[in-house]
Design a protein around this motif. Sequence first.
Motif, PDB file in Angstrom:
ATOM      1  N   MET A   1       0.619  -1.612  -0.191  1.00 27.28           N
ATOM      2  CA  MET A   1       0.065   0.228   0.219  1.00 27.28           C
ATOM      3  C   MET A   1       0.880   1.333  -0.344  1.00 27.28           C
ATOM      4  SD  MET A   1      -2.862   0.300   2.669  1.00 27.28           S
ATOM      5  CE  MET A   1      -4.226  -0.203   2.309  1.00 27.28           C
ATOM      6  N   THR A   2       0.494   2.390  -0.770  1.00 27.78           N
ATOM      7  CA  THR A   2       1.254   2.987  -1.477  1.00 27.78           C
ATOM      8  C   THR A   2       1.263   4.473  -0.030  1.00 27.78           C
ATOM      9  OG1 THR A   2       0.283   4.742  -2.672  1.00 27.78           O
ATOM     10  CG2 THR A   2       2.172   2.948  -2.954  1.00 27.78           C
ATOM     11  N   ALA A   3       1.930   5.262   0.336  1.00 23.94           N
ATOM     12  CA  ALA A   3       1.082   6.582   1.474  1.00 23.94           C
ATOM     13  C   ALA A   3       0.592   7.399   0.582  1.00 23.94           C
ATOM     14  CB  ALA A   3       2.578   7.193   2.365  1.00 23.94           C
ATOM     15  N   GLN A   4       0.977   7.886  -0.355  1.00 26.46           N
ATOM     16  CA  GLN A   4       0.316   8.905  -1.309  1.00 26.46           C
ATOM     17  C   GLN A   4      -0.359   7.780  -2.545  1.00 26.46           C
ATOM     18  OE1 GLN A   4       0.546  12.223  -0.390  1.00 26.46           O
ATOM     19  NE2 GLN A   4       1.328  11.446   1.277  1.00 26.46           N
ATOM     20  N   ARG A   5      -1.920   9.312  -3.131  1.00 25.33           N
ATOM     21  CA  ARG A   5      -1.767   8.593  -3.948  1.00 25.33           C
ATOM     22  C   ARG A   5      -1.740  10.007  -4.960  1.00 25.33           C
ATOM     23  NH1 ARG A   5      -8.097   8.793  -2.109  1.00 25.33           N
ATOM     24  NH2 ARG A   5      -7.853  10.507  -2.368  1.00 25.33           N
ATOM     25  N   THR A   9      -2.735  13.165  -1.800  1.00 25.05           N
ATOM     26  CA  THR A   9      -3.527  12.967  -1.109  1.00 25.05           C
ATOM     27  C   THR A   9      -2.853  12.385   0.046  1.00 25.05           C
ATOM     28  OG1 THR A   9      -5.365  14.578  -2.184  1.00 25.05           O
ATOM     29  CG2 THR A   9      -6.350  13.031  -0.476  1.00 25.05           C
ATOM     30  N   PRO A  10      -3.540  12.004   1.361  1.00 22.01           N
ATOM     31  CA  PRO A  10      -2.849  10.943   1.525  1.00 22.01           C
ATOM     32  C   PRO A  10      -3.896   9.114   1.597  1.00 22.01           C
ATOM     33  CG  PRO A  10      -2.510  12.525   3.204  1.00 22.01           C
ATOM     34  CD  PRO A  10      -3.472  13.181   2.024  1.00 22.01           C
ATOM     35  N   ASN A  11      -3.511   9.096   1.338  1.00 21.15           N
ATOM     36  CA  ASN A  11      -3.983   7.069   1.373  1.00 21.15           C
ATOM     37  C   ASN A  11      -5.327   7.195   2.651  1.00 21.15           C
ATOM     38  OD1 ASN A  11      -5.389   4.704   1.708  1.00 21.15           O
ATOM     39  ND2 ASN A  11      -3.288   3.941  -0.338  1.00 21.15           N
ATOM     40  N   PRO A  12      -6.741   7.683   2.200  1.00 26.25           N
ATOM     41  CA  PRO A  12      -7.394   6.856   3.145  1.00 26.25           C
ATOM     42  C   PRO A  12      -7.089   6.344   4.726  1.00 26.25           C
ATOM     43  CG  PRO A  12      -8.632   6.868   2.080  1.00 26.25           C
ATOM     44  CD  PRO A  12      -7.131   7.281   1.466  1.00 26.25           C
ATOM     45  N   PHE A  13      -6.556   5.013   3.451  1.00 28.91           N
ATOM     46  CA  PHE A  13      -7.070   3.739   4.326  1.00 28.91           C
ATOM     47  C   PHE A  13      -5.603   3.291   5.134  1.00 28.91           C
ATOM     48  CE2 PHE A  13      -9.363   2.714   0.554  1.00 28.91           C
ATOM     49  CZ  PHE A  13     -10.478   2.328   1.308  1.00 28.91           C
ATOM     50  N   LEU A  14      -4.226   4.272   4.808  1.00 26.71           N
ATOM     51  CA  LEU A  14      -3.205   3.637   5.240  1.00 26.71           C
ATOM     52  C   LEU A  14      -3.140   4.852   6.677  1.00 26.71           C
ATOM     53  CD1 LEU A  14      -0.412   3.200   5.783  1.00 26.71           C
ATOM     54  CD2 LEU A  14       0.526   5.090   4.030  1.00 26.71           C
TER      55      LEU A  14
END
Length: 59
Positions: A1-5, A9-14
């Motif tokens: 899972m990446t921290a950024q899209r 925008t921060p990845n909401p799942f992370l």
Amino acid sequence: MTAQRGDDTPNPFLVAEIEDFFASLDPLDLLDDVLNSEVPGRAAEAYEQLVTGDWDGEL
């Protein structure tokens, strides 16, 4: 899972995983580590910052 899209925008799942992890920490579980630290003063400062959420900006 990446921290950024792609749009920075921060990845909401992370973010949710990180929030869940910190919510699961019990400060009392960490107190023994603070009391038995080789550098008790710094450990106490870090513990206080963790518990209160106040960050002094020092590492």
